[in-house]
Write a protein that holds these residues in place. Structure first.
Motif, PDB file in Angstrom:
ATOM      1  N   ILE A   9      46.608  36.838  44.290  1.00 43.35           N
ATOM      2  CA  ILE A   9      46.081  35.861  43.340  1.00 43.35           C
ATOM      3  C   ILE A   9      44.564  35.983  43.231  1.00 43.35           C
ATOM      4  O   ILE A   9      43.988  35.916  42.132  1.00 43.35           O
ATOM      5  N   ASP A  10      43.885  36.177  44.364  1.00 43.80           N
ATOM      6  CA  ASP A  10      42.424  36.314  44.350  1.00 43.80           C
ATOM      7  C   ASP A  10      42.004  37.553  43.564  1.00 43.80           C
ATOM      8  O   ASP A  10      41.026  37.514  42.805  1.00 43.80           O
ATOM      9  N   ALA A  11      42.745  38.643  43.725  1.00 48.35           N
ATOM     10  CA  ALA A  11      42.424  39.859  42.971  1.00 48.35           C
ATOM     11  C   ALA A  11      42.628  39.646  41.478  1.00 48.35           C
ATOM     12  O   ALA A  11      41.820  40.106  40.656  1.00 48.35           O
ATOM     13  N   LEU A  12      43.678  38.931  41.100  1.00 48.25           N
ATOM     14  CA  LEU A  12      43.924  38.655  39.682  1.00 48.25           C
ATOM     15  C   LEU A  12      42.817  37.787  39.095  1.00 48.25           C
ATOM     16  O   LEU A  12      42.362  38.023  37.965  1.00 48.25           O
ATOM     17  N   VAL A  13      42.371  36.783  39.839  1.00 52.35           N
ATOM     18  CA  VAL A  13      41.313  35.906  39.351  1.00 52.35           C
ATOM     19  C   VAL A  13      40.010  36.681  39.162  1.00 52.35           C
ATOM     20  O   VAL A  13      39.313  36.542  38.147  1.00 52.35           O
ATOM     21  N   LYS A  14      39.676  37.528  40.153  1.00 51.51           N
ATOM     22  CA  LYS A  14      38.452  38.318  40.034  1.00 51.51           C
ATOM     23  C   LYS A  14      38.529  39.294  38.867  1.00 51.51           C
ATOM     24  O   LYS A  14      37.553  39.491  38.141  1.00 51.51           O
ATOM     25  N   SER A  15      39.682  39.919  38.681  1.00 54.05           N
ATOM     26  CA  SER A  15      39.844  40.844  37.552  1.00 54.05           C
ATOM     27  C   SER A  15      39.689  40.115  36.222  1.00 54.05           C
ATOM     28  O   SER A  15      39.070  40.632  35.291  1.00 54.05           O
ATOM     29  N   ARG A  16      40.218  38.921  36.165  1.00 50.20           N
ATOM     30  CA  ARG A  16      40.095  38.133  34.933  1.00 50.20           C
ATOM     31  C   ARG A  16      38.643  37.764  34.677  1.00 50.20           C
ATOM     32  O   ARG A  16      38.169  37.825  33.535  1.00 50.20           O
ATOM     33  N   GLU A  17      37.917  37.380  35.722  1.00 51.08           N
ATOM     34  CA  GLU A  17      36.510  37.020  35.549  1.00 51.08           C
ATOM     35  C   GLU A  17      35.690  38.220  35.086  1.00 51.08           C
ATOM     36  O   GLU A  17      34.821  38.094  34.208  1.00 51.08           O
ATOM     37  N   ILE A  18      35.959  39.395  35.666  1.00 52.72           N
ATOM     38  CA  ILE A  18      35.228  40.599  35.260  1.00 52.72           C
ATOM     39  C   ILE A  18      35.544  40.941  33.808  1.00 52.72           C
ATOM     40  O   ILE A  18      34.645  41.290  33.021  1.00 52.72           O
TER      41      ILE A  18
END
Length: 238
Positions: free
Chosen positions: A57-66
């Motif tokens: 989930i943390d990786a998905l959130v960071k990818s979305r922010e980028i």
């Protein structure tokens, strides 16, 4: 006869009661349940799965922010290019020493038409950011020259309200003169995309406005954009 029948019934009753006594059966199997080891193993497995899910989930959130940051940066760049086109389409010749378009390496100065006169627009690259300043409408040549100097001073003060775009490592401008592209800072030096021009810097030698302007912009590392953006714009001077 009656006595004999009674004796047989008593004998039969005796034989029926001679076996083991009837009663509830007790199971010898142990009660079903989990041992302490089994509970600990289950907790470890659930904790591992929860950790893996959190990382995902943390990786998905960071990818979305980028992705959102890059999308916003691209949209901002498109706005800057659109504003450049608007400024270039409104260029106005003041029929004086104030040129409608001039580039000194660090700043692109334009004289453009406004509703109530002429105004000076200055685009500048400073410390990795593009800055834009425009003056109020003016009616005299002296006012245009004064506003040009004022614009350069305002940009030197790094007013955040004048910042248009961040993440630019460098830029070059090429002007279309005499059916060929030349560096806007030099005269008589034609260029191609693979052969950048060289020569003396003399922006005041050529006073005629070019019919086209090529912008080559290099993006800084970490800006979300890579490579060099090249855009050719038509220049129309009224």
């Amino acid at each position: 006869m009656l006595a004999g029948s009674t004796g047989k019934h008593i004998a039969s009753a005796g034989r029926l009661g001679s076996g083991p006594a009837l009663g509830p059966r007790v199971s010898s199997a142990r009660t079903n349940g989990f041992t302490l080891v089994e509970v600990l193993v289950a907790l470890v497995v659930m904790a591992t799965m929860a950790g893996m899910a959190w990382r995902g989930i943390d990786a998905l959130v960071k990818s979305r922010e980028i992705a959102q940051a890059r999308l916003a940066q691209t949209a901002r760049l498109q706005t800057v290019l659109a504003q450049w086109e608007v400024d270039l389409r409104a260029l106005q010749d003041s029929h004086s020493l104030v040129q409608p378009l001039a580039f000194d390496g660090g700043s692109l100065v334009m004289t453009r038409q406004a509703a109530t006169g002429l105004q000076v627009v200055v685009w500048s690259l400073r410390e990795g950011s593009l800055w834009r300043w425009e003056s109020p409408a003016q009616r005299t040549v002296q006012d245009l020259e004064d506003q040009r100097q004022r614009g350069l001073q305002q940009l030197a003060q790094r007013n955040p309200a004048l910042r248009a775009f961040d993440g630019v490592a460098g830029w070059q401008f090429y002007c279309f003169w005499g059916n060929a592209w030349s560096n806007c800072q030099s005269t008589g030096n034609t260029t191609t995309a693979n052969n950048p021009p060289t020569g003396p810097i003399n922006p005041k030698t050529t006073t005629q406005a070019p019919s086209g302007l090529r912008i080559a912009m290099q993006f800084a590392e970490g800006s979300g954009l890579v490579g060099t953006l090249t855009r050719e714009l038509e220049v129309t001077v009224r």
